[in-house]
Enzyme design. Structure first.
Site, PDB file in Angstrom:
ATOM      1  N   LYS A  11     -29.958 -88.522 -40.052  1.00  0.00           N
ATOM      2  CA  LYS A  11     -30.259 -89.795 -39.273  1.00  0.00           C
ATOM      3  C   LYS A  11     -29.282 -90.734 -39.592  1.00  0.00           C
ATOM      4  CE  LYS A  11     -32.849 -92.100 -43.380  1.00  0.00           C
ATOM      5  NZ  LYS A  11     -33.876 -92.829 -43.793  1.00  0.00           N
ATOM      6  N   SER A  27     -32.683 -90.847 -22.253  1.00  0.00           N
ATOM      7  CA  SER A  27     -32.066 -90.463 -23.225  1.00  0.00           C
ATOM      8  C   SER A  27     -31.566 -92.080 -24.062  1.00  0.00           C
ATOM      9  CB  SER A  27     -30.639 -89.765 -22.739  1.00  0.00           C
ATOM     10  OG  SER A  27     -29.735 -90.959 -22.084  1.00  0.00           O
ATOM     11  N   THR A  59     -36.486 -88.603 -27.436  1.00  0.00           N
ATOM     12  CA  THR A  59     -35.867 -88.662 -26.290  1.00  0.00           C
ATOM     13  C   THR A  59     -34.631 -87.825 -26.851  1.00  0.00           C
ATOM     14  OG1 THR A  59     -34.480 -89.610 -24.600  1.00  0.00           O
ATOM     15  CG2 THR A  59     -34.187 -90.828 -26.740  1.00  0.00           C
ATOM     16  N   TYR A  60     -33.613 -87.394 -26.158  1.00  0.00           N
ATOM     17  CA  TYR A  60     -32.229 -86.527 -26.227  1.00  0.00           C
ATOM     18  C   TYR A  60     -31.181 -87.219 -26.232  1.00  0.00           C
ATOM     19  CZ  TYR A  60     -31.591 -86.770 -21.219  1.00  0.00           C
ATOM     20  OH  TYR A  60     -31.182 -87.158 -19.871  1.00  0.00           O
ATOM     21  N   GLY A  75     -33.097 -95.417 -19.511  1.00  0.00           N
ATOM     22  CA  GLY A  75     -34.459 -95.104 -18.819  1.00  0.00           C
ATOM     23  C   GLY A  75     -35.914 -95.827 -19.455  1.00  0.00           C
ATOM     24  N   ALA A  76     -36.801 -95.041 -19.181  1.00  0.00           N
ATOM     25  CA  ALA A  76     -38.100 -95.869 -19.568  1.00  0.00           C
ATOM     26  C   ALA A  76     -38.035 -96.440 -21.247  1.00  0.00           C
ATOM     27  CB  ALA A  76     -39.296 -94.774 -19.441  1.00  0.00           C
ATOM     28  N   ALA A  77     -37.166 -95.530 -21.975  1.00  0.00           N
ATOM     29  CA  ALA A  77     -37.052 -95.990 -23.589  1.00  0.00           C
ATOM     30  C   ALA A  77     -36.665 -97.331 -23.662  1.00  0.00           C
ATOM     31  CB  ALA A  77     -36.488 -94.935 -24.156  1.00  0.00           C
TER      32      ALA A  77
END
Length: 129
Positions: A11, A27, A59-60, A75-77
């Site tokens: 992390k 992403s 997400t990736y 994007g949506a994130a």
């Protein structure tokens, strides 16, 4: 039968969101140096935990420029973060029960500019960073 466990692999702890790009196709873009230190690769699924508002998402990863400090939700994130928010980016992996007993995840602690200040293989309990 081999039991497989979904374990914490690595992390980036308390990274600062540098950008939120709603018009990009999904992403999270992460500084390549941070990716390598946390043992995260391009295309890998990660969980993002926003310390400012409690949002969690998956997400990736897209590789960002090395040593740029970029942490950009795309994007949506992008609707779930604001630049300046701090987050924890967590990767997981599947390990056998035996592997899981000895595996040590990479934990990357960063400063306010997302520069790595410490890489550990142990969680720090009771220490506020």
């Amino acid at each position: 039968m081999t039991l497989m466990l979904n374990m914490f692999k690595g992390k980036i702890h308390r990274a600062t969101i540098t950008e939120a790009n709603l018009n990009y196709v999904g992403s999270i873009t992460i500084d390549k140096e941070l990716m390598e230190r946390a043992n995260i690769i391009a295309g890998e699924r990660v969980q993002i935990v926003n310390n400012n508002n409690g949002n969690r998402l998956e997400t990736y990863v897209i590789e960002g420029e090395r040593n740029s400090g970029i942490i950009c939700l795309n994007g949506a994130a992008a609707r779930l973060v604001q630049p300046g928010d701090t987050c924890i980016i967590i990767a997981y992996c599947w390990l056998s029960e035996e592997e899981a007993k000895t595996y040590k995840p990479n934990i990357v602690f960063v400063d306010e500019q997302n520069k790595p200040v410490e890489v550990s293989h142990e969680e720090v309990h009771g220490d506020i960073r």
